[in-house]
Design a protein around this motif. Sequence first.
Motif, short mmCIF file in Angstrom:
data_model
loop_
_atom_site.label_atom_id
_atom_site.label_comp_id
_atom_site.label_asym_id
_atom_site.label_seq_id
_atom_site.Cartn_x
_atom_site.Cartn_y
_atom_site.Cartn_z
N SER A 4 0.85 -1.19 0.00
CA SER A 4 0.00 0.00 0.00
C SER A 4 0.88 1.24 0.00
N ARG A 102 -2.11 -3.31 3.85
CA ARG A 102 -2.77 -3.98 2.74
C ARG A 102 -3.45 -5.26 3.21
N THR A 105 -6.65 -4.32 5.00
CA THR A 105 -7.62 -3.87 4.00
C THR A 105 -8.31 -5.05 3.34
N ALA A 113 -11.00 -0.73 7.69
CA ALA A 113 -10.49 0.37 6.85
C ALA A 113 -9.76 1.41 7.69
N ALA A 116 -6.53 -0.12 9.01
CA ALA A 116 -5.51 -0.20 7.96
C ALA A 116 -4.84 1.14 7.74
#
Length: 497
Positions: A4, A102, A105, A113, A116
């Motif tokens: 990410s 990631r 997520t 969310a 993360a």
Amino acid sequence: MHRSPTAEAEVAEELAVVRPGLLPRYEAELPGARAAVLSRLWRGLAHDPLPWVARREEGRDGLTLHLSDGRRLHGPRPDPYATGAYVTEVRLDATAYGDPARLVTDLAVPHSAAFAAELGHSVASLALSRAGQDSAREAWPESDWAWEQRIVDGHPFHPTCRSRPGFSVAEQLAYGPEHRPLVELGLVPVRAEECLVTGAWPRDLRDGERVVLPVHPWQAAHVLKRTCEERRTGHPLMSLRTLALPGGPHVKTSLSARLTSSVRDISLPSVAASAVLSDFAGIPAARADGLLHVTRTLGAAAAGSPDLAAVLRESPQTYAGDGERVLPVAALATTELPRSPGWLAGFARLALTVGLRLLELGVALEAHGQNLLVVLSPAGDPLRLVYRDLADIRVSPARLGRHGIAVPELPARMVTDDERTLRRKLFGSLVAGALAGTAGSGEALAAALETAVRDLPPTADLAALRAEPLPTKALTLMRLSPRTPGDQWAELPNPLR
């Protein structure tokens, strides 16, 4: 491998503007930061009572989590007491993840969310913190604040160990203790009749009939929305919002930001109780055979809101003799001392002697590596302990009464006779926190504890410590349960069994 880039890229973009020379080092630190945060996260996934984990299965090649939706999450056999970055990859079904943000997520569990995003901030900020280190740092600092600033990685077991949402890169460099800045606290005068003041507020922080409150510059800019004409310079300590004033006390300021997992303002009840609590804490501490000092709260003040408040405390350095050093237990891992099994066992014996003695008297300390400090002899031997920040202790009226100690008027959340609550408070912070973080592995922790407990008085609390699973705060579960107030707990394998 999934990665990410969001938080990492944002920090890189800002760093290229405010400190371009640090950018290559920051980028080089990112893989290690991902592994460090992923290792903390895997500890939580492996041990926290997460409602969407149906069962856990250990095998030769590691641990498999069977999720309630049929998916499988597999990683190495976890050591819940390890502090190194030993997890570089976990697999969710057939997909490998080295990026904790990631992974969470794609787990797509409730509240994942937001969690993360915090993990992404934690990785990026940790890489920034490591990038700013000077390899030629002082081996044995003389000042208390210099010891605090050696702690680069934050909480050794919390997956959001370096999450600082709301802080720009420039602000992290300007205020983060690991970057060793000098911070200019603002001074805000408030009319005395608008202030709650307890203890002896010092004359140099008064202006006629007005009380002058120290304010963190981040708080002034982002929460209070004001500029401060007068300022006082201090060295930030490991909690970031607490600073050591040159030649003076430590000042804890309100910081209405979520650092690690909590918003760091100062509640009005804690200001109101600070003087009484400080005076009370000295009574059980005096019964610890000279092995424990508690830093006194000198004064506390709040201008009608948790957003504008401050607490003044003694420096722990007050309790150092000639040639002795006082350092947070969290800083021990930056020295060579814990690598000696004999030294580690001696330190564990000292810490357990004090913690269990206070618990027997009726006070459960929140003795993690930030609140608990150790006094070292010139040769590096652990001599005594210093405890600071009484806001999260628990007090048992029944136990205190058995020892002839009166209970003062304290906030209701601090008072309990529930033995499980009292033991969780001490064992979760001291054994699963401070001692485990110092030992660095389950094997080293077990060896130190086995030696340390041989000479301890045989109390019911010690029997519980030896026989029951070790409690620890379920830090991952708590971040995934934002609507559940208070602490939640996990149970770890007992290193003494």
